[in-house]
Design a protein around this motif. Structure first.
Motif, PDB file in Angstrom:
ATOM      1  N   GLN A  71      -9.151   6.945 -16.631  1.00  0.00           N
ATOM      2  CA  GLN A  71      -8.636   8.192 -16.340  1.00  0.00           C
ATOM      3  C   GLN A  71      -7.637   8.737 -17.416  1.00  0.00           C
ATOM      4  O   GLN A  71      -6.928   8.139 -17.992  1.00  0.00           O
ATOM      5  N   GLN A  72      -8.179  10.018 -18.042  1.00  0.00           N
ATOM      6  CA  GLN A  72      -7.160  10.540 -19.018  1.00  0.00           C
ATOM      7  C   GLN A  72      -6.063  11.407 -18.455  1.00  0.00           C
ATOM      8  O   GLN A  72      -6.687  12.396 -17.462  1.00  0.00           O
ATOM      9  N   LEU A  73      -4.955  11.427 -18.972  1.00  0.00           N
ATOM     10  CA  LEU A  73      -3.766  12.351 -18.311  1.00  0.00           C
ATOM     11  C   LEU A  73      -3.582  13.209 -19.583  1.00  0.00           C
ATOM     12  O   LEU A  73      -3.574  12.952 -20.648  1.00  0.00           O
ATOM     13  N   GLY A  74      -3.140  14.412 -19.189  1.00  0.00           N
ATOM     14  CA  GLY A  74      -2.452  15.372 -19.862  1.00  0.00           C
ATOM     15  C   GLY A  74      -1.022  15.683 -19.513  1.00  0.00           C
ATOM     16  O   GLY A  74      -0.821  15.941 -18.352  1.00  0.00           O
ATOM     17  N   GLY A  75      -0.120  15.647 -20.578  1.00  0.00           N
ATOM     18  CA  GLY A  75       1.213  15.934 -20.227  1.00  0.00           C
ATOM     19  C   GLY A  75       2.222  15.451 -21.189  1.00  0.00           C
ATOM     20  O   GLY A  75       1.860  14.683 -22.262  1.00  0.00           O
ATOM     21  N   SER A  76       3.448  15.918 -20.996  1.00  0.00           N
ATOM     22  CA  SER A  76       4.444  15.455 -22.276  1.00  0.00           C
ATOM     23  C   SER A  76       5.777  14.938 -21.456  1.00  0.00           C
ATOM     24  O   SER A  76       6.860  14.962 -22.015  1.00  0.00           O
ATOM     25  N   ASP A  77       5.827  15.156 -20.203  1.00  0.00           N
ATOM     26  CA  ASP A  77       6.978  14.715 -19.483  1.00  0.00           C
ATOM     27  C   ASP A  77       7.002  13.208 -19.047  1.00  0.00           C
ATOM     28  O   ASP A  77       6.084  12.903 -18.332  1.00  0.00           O
ATOM     29  N   PRO A  78       7.868  12.483 -19.600  1.00  0.00           N
ATOM     30  CA  PRO A  78       7.853  10.905 -19.214  1.00  0.00           C
ATOM     31  C   PRO A  78       7.622  10.527 -17.827  1.00  0.00           C
ATOM     32  O   PRO A  78       6.854   9.774 -17.225  1.00  0.00           O
ATOM     33  N   ALA A  79       8.616  11.079 -17.107  1.00  0.00           N
ATOM     34  CA  ALA A  79       8.700  10.929 -15.752  1.00  0.00           C
ATOM     35  C   ALA A  79       7.280  11.318 -14.897  1.00  0.00           C
ATOM     36  O   ALA A  79       6.794  10.708 -14.067  1.00  0.00           O
ATOM     37  N   GLN A  80       6.927  12.459 -15.283  1.00  0.00           N
ATOM     38  CA  GLN A  80       5.576  12.947 -14.506  1.00  0.00           C
ATOM     39  C   GLN A  80       4.487  12.018 -14.934  1.00  0.00           C
ATOM     40  O   GLN A  80       3.743  11.778 -14.035  1.00  0.00           O
ATOM     41  N   LEU A  81       4.241  11.739 -15.996  1.00  0.00           N
ATOM     42  CA  LEU A  81       3.137  10.858 -16.571  1.00  0.00           C
ATOM     43  C   LEU A  81       3.309   9.591 -15.671  1.00  0.00           C
ATOM     44  O   LEU A  81       2.298   8.902 -15.554  1.00  0.00           O
ATOM     45  N   ALA A  82       4.304   9.044 -15.841  1.00  0.00           N
ATOM     46  CA  ALA A  82       4.942   7.662 -15.120  1.00  0.00           C
ATOM     47  C   ALA A  82       4.185   7.842 -13.676  1.00  0.00           C
ATOM     48  O   ALA A  82       3.366   7.004 -13.077  1.00  0.00           O
ATOM     49  N   GLU A  83       4.555   8.912 -12.916  1.00  0.00           N
ATOM     50  CA  GLU A  83       4.196   9.057 -11.690  1.00  0.00           C
ATOM     51  C   GLU A  83       2.430   9.280 -11.378  1.00  0.00           C
ATOM     52  O   GLU A  83       2.186   8.461 -10.701  1.00  0.00           O
ATOM     53  N   ALA A  84       2.016   9.899 -12.344  1.00  0.00           N
ATOM     54  CA  ALA A  84       0.775  10.317 -12.107  1.00  0.00           C
ATOM     55  C   ALA A  84       0.054   8.983 -12.675  1.00  0.00           C
ATOM     56  O   ALA A  84      -1.219   8.718 -12.037  1.00  0.00           O
ATOM     57  N   THR A  85       0.411   7.986 -13.356  1.00  0.00           N
ATOM     58  CA  THR A  85      -0.030   6.847 -13.800  1.00  0.00           C
ATOM     59  C   THR A  85      -0.144   5.663 -12.570  1.00  0.00           C
ATOM     60  O   THR A  85      -1.050   5.189 -12.171  1.00  0.00           O
ATOM     61  N   ARG A  86       1.013   5.892 -11.818  1.00  0.00           N
ATOM     62  CA  ARG A  86       1.063   4.966 -10.749  1.00  0.00           C
ATOM     63  C   ARG A  86       0.018   5.337  -9.488  1.00  0.00           C
ATOM     64  O   ARG A  86      -0.797   4.700  -8.857  1.00  0.00           O
ATOM     65  N   ILE A  87      -0.133   6.785  -9.472  1.00  0.00           N
ATOM     66  CA  ILE A  87      -1.156   7.338  -8.475  1.00  0.00           C
ATOM     67  C   ILE A  87      -2.659   6.821  -8.674  1.00  0.00           C
ATOM     68  O   ILE A  87      -3.236   6.615  -8.183  1.00  0.00           O
ATOM     69  N   CYS A  88      -2.933   6.833 -10.347  1.00  0.00           N
ATOM     70  CA  CYS A  88      -4.232   6.432 -10.601  1.00  0.00           C
ATOM     71  C   CYS A  88      -4.601   5.133 -10.598  1.00  0.00           C
ATOM     72  O   CYS A  88      -5.647   4.837 -10.281  1.00  0.00           O
ATOM     73  N   ALA A  89      -3.349   4.394 -10.989  1.00  0.00           N
ATOM     74  CA  ALA A  89      -3.554   3.074 -10.796  1.00  0.00           C
ATOM     75  C   ALA A  89      -3.988   2.707  -9.173  1.00  0.00           C
ATOM     76  O   ALA A  89      -4.702   1.845  -9.168  1.00  0.00           O
ATOM     77  N   ASP A  90      -3.296   3.299  -8.419  1.00  0.00           N
ATOM     78  CA  ASP A  90      -3.453   2.925  -6.713  1.00  0.00           C
ATOM     79  C   ASP A  90      -4.932   3.346  -6.442  1.00  0.00           C
ATOM     80  O   ASP A  90      -5.432   2.830  -5.598  1.00  0.00           O
ATOM     81  N   TYR A  91      -5.493   4.276  -7.107  1.00  0.00           N
ATOM     82  CA  TYR A  91      -6.887   4.892  -6.885  1.00  0.00           C
ATOM     83  C   TYR A  91      -8.130   3.803  -7.360  1.00  0.00           C
ATOM     84  O   TYR A  91      -8.914   3.869  -7.127  1.00  0.00           O
ATOM     85  N   GLY A  92      -7.357   3.189  -8.399  1.00  0.00           N
ATOM     86  CA  GLY A  92      -8.288   1.780  -8.689  1.00  0.00           C
ATOM     87  C   GLY A  92      -8.982   2.205 -10.128  1.00  0.00           C
ATOM     88  O   GLY A  92      -9.956   1.402 -10.640  1.00  0.00           O
ATOM     89  N   TYR A  93      -8.299   2.837 -10.936  1.00  0.00           N
ATOM     90  CA  TYR A  93      -8.984   2.950 -12.681  1.00  0.00           C
ATOM     91  C   TYR A  93      -8.598   1.831 -13.124  1.00  0.00           C
ATOM     92  O   TYR A  93      -7.565   0.988 -12.718  1.00  0.00           O
ATOM     93  N   ASP A  94      -9.267   1.763 -14.226  1.00  0.00           N
ATOM     94  CA  ASP A  94      -9.261   0.351 -15.016  1.00  0.00           C
ATOM     95  C   ASP A  94      -8.429   0.628 -16.218  1.00  0.00           C
ATOM     96  O   ASP A  94      -8.071  -0.303 -17.018  1.00  0.00           O
ATOM     97  N   GLU A  95      -7.886   1.980 -16.694  1.00  0.00           N
ATOM     98  CA  GLU A  95      -7.270   2.139 -17.711  1.00  0.00           C
ATOM     99  C   GLU A  95      -6.756   3.628 -17.666  1.00  0.00           C
ATOM    100  O   GLU A  95      -7.334   4.504 -16.859  1.00  0.00           O
ATOM    101  N   ILE A  96      -5.570   3.806 -18.055  1.00  0.00           N
ATOM    102  CA  ILE A  96      -4.955   5.083 -18.230  1.00  0.00           C
ATOM    103  C   ILE A  96      -4.934   5.603 -19.612  1.00  0.00           C
ATOM    104  O   ILE A  96      -4.156   4.802 -20.497  1.00  0.00           O
ATOM    105  N   ASN A  97      -5.385   6.538 -19.931  1.00  0.00           N
ATOM    106  CA  ASN A  97      -5.243   7.443 -21.276  1.00  0.00           C
ATOM    107  C   ASN A  97      -4.499   8.612 -21.344  1.00  0.00           C
ATOM    108  O   ASN A  97      -4.899   9.344 -20.630  1.00  0.00           O
TER     109      ASN A  97
END
Length: 328
Positions: A71-97
């Motif tokens: 999953q590729q993410l766009g953003g520059s807010d560390p807290a938002q990116l951390a939350e989005a990363t957790r969500i994507c990890a829970d969805y089962g992605y293999d990598e966060i970019n």
């Protein structure tokens, strides 16, 4: 096959299909997976706020057959990116970019994409926050620089900071992005390619997974790049001529014979049927398949049927068989 984090640590060669807005959606990725079992597939870029507040199943849902998928993410807010990363990890992605390379006006106004090349400390904080949210590999896709930056210095500064923050791997588009003066489309072609800059980065960072992107058009190009770096990423060439992917497993990894594109087209029929049964449209899938038989006799008729017939109200998966008949 070992997981991505192990592949990155062991410097296993990786082939991937680039994240491309409005192109590499879930239907495209399912289709590409039938052509190559080894390709690492990337989603379109999705912003962190969209994932946090939007329709997640629509934005980041995917078929289990797509693995490995990042999953590729766009953003520059560390807290938002951390939350989005957790969500994507829970969805089962293999990598966060994290996207640090897209040059569009929209991403500049939203403070993400290539403009972050000028903010290496902020990018490092983002990576640190993302790493704190998941055990998955967290990677960066960037340019070699932007605008008037010295591409030797700017790339090293960014890379060293994100590596200190825990970044697991890098994909470098071997062009500058000119945020002032060039359109996003022009930024894909006009800035000169500098593959040697990426090769030098890899030489300096022997223990870091470095992949190259930009202007890669053939399997032969991939083979040449893999003599210098750990990974190669195809973008438009893989999308516009997807039959290239049918040779990835055999030519780059020595696994089996090239995949039969006719068999792949037929294998898409039950997938289309399931999509239509859920209320989807045939054209949402067939648009990704238009280039499958590029340069073959009958390819024009194949494209015509997939383009014209798929948008009709009564369109069904049977049009794939009609289109294949024009090629045989």
């Amino acid at each position: 096959m070992e997981n991505l984090k192990d592949q990155y640590k062991s410097m296993t060669k990786v082939f991937s299909v680039a994240p491309m807005m409005e192109w590499t959606d879930r239907h495209c990725r399912y289709f590409h997976r039938l052509l190559s079992a080894r390709a690492l597939l990337y989603t379109e870029m999705v912003t962190a706020p969209a994932i946090i507040h939007g329709d997640r199943d629509h934005l980041i849902g995917f078929d289990a057959a797509e693995h490995p998928v990042a999953q590729q993410l766009g953003g520059s807010d560390p807290a938002q990116l951390a939350e989005a990363t957790r969500i994507c990890a829970d969805y089962g992605y293999d990598e966060i970019n994290l996207n640090v390379g897209c040059p569009s006006d929209r991403v500049q106004s939203g403070m993400f994409g290539a403009c972050l090349m000028a903010e290496p400390d902020l990018v490092a904080r983002c990576i640190e926050a993302m790493k704190g949210a998941t055990s998955l590999p967290v990677t960066v896709k960037c340019r070699i620089g932007i605008d008037e930056q010295d591409e030797e210095q700017a790339l090293d500064i960014l890379v060293d900071k994100v590596l200190d923050a825990g970044c697991d791997g890098l994909t470098v588009h071997a062009r500058k992005a000119w945020l002032q003066g060039l359109s996003p489309k022009e930024n894909r072609d006009i800035p000169p390619l500098n593959y040697d800059r990426v090769y030098r980065l890899k030489q300096r960072l022997a223990d870091v997974h470095v992949a190259i992107n930009g202007g890669v058009k053939t399997i032969e190009d991939c083979q040449l790049h893999l003599q210098h770096v750990d990974g190669v990423m195809l973008g438009r060439a893989a999308y516009q001529n997807p039959a290239l992917l049918a040779h990835v497993d055999s030519a780059l990894f020595g696994e089996g014979e090239p995949v039969d594109p006719f068999a792949v087209a037929e294998a898409m029929i039950p997938y289309i049927d399931r999509h239509v049964a859920r209320g989807g449209r045939v054209s949402q899938i067939t648009r990704h398949m238009i280039g499958l038989f590029q340069s073959r006799p009958g390819a024009k008729r194949w494209r015509q049927i997939l383009t014209v017939e798929s948008v009709k109200p009564d369109a069904a998966s049977s049009l794939i068989l009609d289109a294949l008949a024009a090629l045989r």
